[in-house]
Each structure stands twice: as C-alpha cells, then as structure tokens.
Design an enzyme around this catalytic site. Structure first.
Site, PDB file in Angstrom:
ATOM      1  N   GLU A 134       2.765  -1.018  -0.386  1.00 49.20           N
ATOM      2  CA  GLU A 134       2.675  -2.101   0.598  1.00 49.20           C
ATOM      3  C   GLU A 134       1.235  -2.359   1.040  1.00 49.20           C
ATOM      4  O   GLU A 134       0.959  -3.366   1.672  1.00 49.20           O
ATOM      5  CB  GLU A 134       3.551  -1.793   1.814  1.00 49.20           C
ATOM      6  CG  GLU A 134       3.085  -0.627   2.652  1.00 49.20           C
ATOM      7  CD  GLU A 134       4.053  -0.351   3.809  1.00 49.20           C
ATOM      8  OE1 GLU A 134       5.202  -0.818   3.759  1.00 49.20           O
ATOM      9  OE2 GLU A 134       3.636   0.339   4.756  1.00 49.20           O
ATOM     10  N   HIS A 135       0.329  -1.478   0.691  1.00 51.51           N
ATOM     11  CA  HIS A 135      -1.060  -1.676   1.101  1.00 51.51           C
ATOM     12  C   HIS A 135      -1.832  -2.565   0.138  1.00 51.51           C
ATOM     13  O   HIS A 135      -2.754  -3.260   0.539  1.00 51.51           O
ATOM     14  CB  HIS A 135      -1.773  -0.325   1.226  1.00 51.51           C
ATOM     15  CG  HIS A 135      -1.139   0.569   2.247  1.00 51.51           C
ATOM     16  ND1 HIS A 135      -0.995   1.926   2.079  1.00 51.51           N
ATOM     17  CD2 HIS A 135      -0.592   0.280   3.447  1.00 51.51           C
ATOM     18  CE1 HIS A 135      -0.388   2.431   3.140  1.00 51.51           C
ATOM     19  NE2 HIS A 135      -0.128   1.454   3.972  1.00 51.51           N
ATOM     20  N   HIS A 136      -1.463  -2.531  -1.150  1.00 48.97           N
ATOM     21  CA  HIS A 136      -2.211  -3.300  -2.149  1.00 48.97           C
ATOM     22  C   HIS A 136      -1.325  -4.203  -3.007  1.00 48.97           C
ATOM     23  O   HIS A 136      -1.834  -4.930  -3.848  1.00 48.97           O
ATOM     24  CB  HIS A 136      -2.968  -2.345  -3.082  1.00 48.97           C
ATOM     25  CG  HIS A 136      -3.894  -1.415  -2.367  1.00 48.97           C
ATOM     26  ND1 HIS A 136      -3.525  -0.155  -1.943  1.00 48.97           N
ATOM     27  CD2 HIS A 136      -5.172  -1.585  -1.968  1.00 48.97           C
ATOM     28  CE1 HIS A 136      -4.546   0.420  -1.332  1.00 48.97           C
ATOM     29  NE2 HIS A 136      -5.552  -0.422  -1.318  1.00 48.97           N
ATOM     30  N   GLN A 146       5.138   5.809  -0.500  1.00 42.38           N
ATOM     31  CA  GLN A 146       5.952   6.847  -1.147  1.00 42.38           C
ATOM     32  C   GLN A 146       6.635   7.753  -0.123  1.00 42.38           C
ATOM     33  O   GLN A 146       7.794   8.147  -0.302  1.00 42.38           O
ATOM     34  CB  GLN A 146       5.043   7.664  -2.080  1.00 42.38           C
ATOM     35  CG  GLN A 146       5.807   8.675  -2.919  1.00 42.38           C
ATOM     36  CD  GLN A 146       4.902   9.396  -3.896  1.00 42.38           C
ATOM     37  OE1 GLN A 146       3.889   8.863  -4.320  1.00 42.38           O
ATOM     38  NE2 GLN A 146       5.256  10.610  -4.253  1.00 42.38           N
ATOM     39  N   HIS A 155      -0.010   6.078  -8.659  1.00 39.73           N
ATOM     40  CA  HIS A 155      -0.307   4.882  -7.866  1.00 39.73           C
ATOM     41  C   HIS A 155      -1.410   4.077  -8.538  1.00 39.73           C
ATOM     42  O   HIS A 155      -2.553   4.535  -8.626  1.00 39.73           O
ATOM     43  CB  HIS A 155      -0.744   5.280  -6.451  1.00 39.73           C
ATOM     44  CG  HIS A 155       0.370   5.862  -5.642  1.00 39.73           C
ATOM     45  ND1 HIS A 155       0.953   5.183  -4.601  1.00 39.73           N
ATOM     46  CD2 HIS A 155       1.038   7.034  -5.752  1.00 39.73           C
ATOM     47  CE1 HIS A 155       1.929   5.935  -4.089  1.00 39.73           C
ATOM     48  NE2 HIS A 155       1.995   7.060  -4.770  1.00 39.73           N
ATOM     49  N   CYS A 165      -2.845   1.496  -7.471  1.00 38.60           N
ATOM     50  CA  CYS A 165      -3.889   1.052  -6.545  1.00 38.60           C
ATOM     51  C   CYS A 165      -5.042   2.049  -6.533  1.00 38.60           C
ATOM     52  O   CYS A 165      -6.181   1.679  -6.275  1.00 38.60           O
ATOM     53  CB  CYS A 165      -3.339   0.820  -5.138  1.00 38.60           C
ATOM     54  SG  CYS A 165      -2.594   2.264  -4.361  1.00 38.60           S
TER      55      CYS A 165
HETATM   56 ZN   LIG Z   1      -1.877   1.170  -2.460  1.00 34.19          ZN
END
Ligand SMILES: [Zn+2]
Length: 199
Positions: free
Chosen positions: A72-74, A112, A140, A142
C-alpha cells in the site's frame, strides 16, 4: 479510472496516444480491479457451507500457498508463500477454503504484517480453534526493484494465536513442519531464515 491512468502516463513523460499505450488505461483499470477484488469479496459467503463439525483436535497445516499482493505504500507487488496451521476445537474449515482466505486479503492494498494478522483473526473468528498460526514469506518489489535495502526485500512475518502463542512446543512443531525439506517440494533458499516466534 482510465482518464487518471492516461494522465499518469503523460506525467511520466509518455505519449498516451501512441500505439503501445492506447489501450493501456483500459488494461490497467482491469488489472487493478482484479488485484483489489478482495475488498468486495464476502468472507462469510466463502466460508459458508465449508465449516464442519469433527472430532479431530490435531494440528491442521496448509503450507506453500502462493499469494500476490500490492504494497500500500508504493502500489508495487509483494508476493510469496503463506503457511497456515490451526488446532481445531470441534470445527474445521474445508481445506480448499484456506487459500481462498489468503487470496481475499492478498487482493487488497496491503502491508505484509497486517495481512498476516487478518488471515489469523479470520480463521480464529470462523471456527474458534485452540490456536492459529500464520507465516508469510514474501519478496517486496518496492525494495528489490528500487535497489534500496536489497538484502531486506525478503520478509517473514508471523501471527501466533492461542496455543501457538502460549505453547513453545506447539509453535516449534509447526515451524519445523513448514521447514521440512521433504514436505517442501518447491523449497527455496529463502526458507533458511527462521520465522519470528510471535507477532
Ligand atoms: Zn512498498
């Protein structure tokens, strides 16, 4: 959504009208809707007719469940395998429904750690077992693709509830079983890192 994606392509310096990109907004919208379809999935409906009363109180393990999610961050993928165990208390979940639960939480914007505990809590709520254990091993993109902290692009998270939290032997039995190479047809070097004992 397609108009936003067209604008995004332009912002990136692309020409959204060129041949290769002309249908991209449509494809991206379709892909994103599929990859986030877990928001509208109905867990109760999935589990409906798949909860059974049984006289069995030994550990049930479903391991090596492949999953793909989006951080959800990237908004970039993280993916890997999920291992789940529970100790029933008179009720079990149909085995084929376990990967479905994982899929429902994977097809959302996730981190996660939260995905791990959501899976555990869902199983706990569904059948009130004596214990639930969930381990997620994931790469990940990202981190891997952006070249930051590459050594940490692989992460292991765990949620240990009930007997798996209180009883070290139960927890070790589970961790041992998911690491056994002979039970691991698709083992990778990633499994050499022991999961954290609790979350
Ligand atoms: Zn990320």
């Amino acid at each position: 959504m397609q108009e936003i994606i067209r604008r995004l392509l332009a912002e990136l310096g692309e020409n959204p009208a060129r041949e290769g990109l002309i249908d991209t907004p449509k494809r991206v919208e379709k892909a994103l809707k599929f990859l986030t379809s877990g928001y509208t999935a109905d867990i109760d409906a999935v589990l409906n007719n798949a909860l059974f009363t049984v006289d069995y109180n030994e550990m049930v393990i479903v391991k090596d469940i492949d999953f793909y999610s989006l951080c959800e961050h990237h908004l970039l993928p993280f993916f890997g395998r999920c291992h789940i165990a529970y100790i029933p208390q008179g009720r079990v979940i149909g085995l084929s429904k376990i990967p479905r639960i994982v899929e429902i939480f994977a097809r959302r914007l996730q981190i996660q750690e939260r995905m791990t505990s959501e899976i555990g809590e869902t199983i706990k709520r569904a059948i009130d077992p004596l214990g639930v254990a969930v381990v997620l091993e994931a790469t990940h993109l990202c981190m891997a693709m952006r070249g930051v902290e590459k050594q940490n692009s692989f992460a292991i998270t765990s949620a240990m509830l009930g007997g798996f939290q209180n009883d070290a032997r139960t927890r070790m039995e589970f961790l041992e079983l998911i690491r056994r190479p002979d039970l691991q047809p698709r083992a990778s070097q990633c499994h050499s890192t022991p999961p954290a004992s609790s979350a």
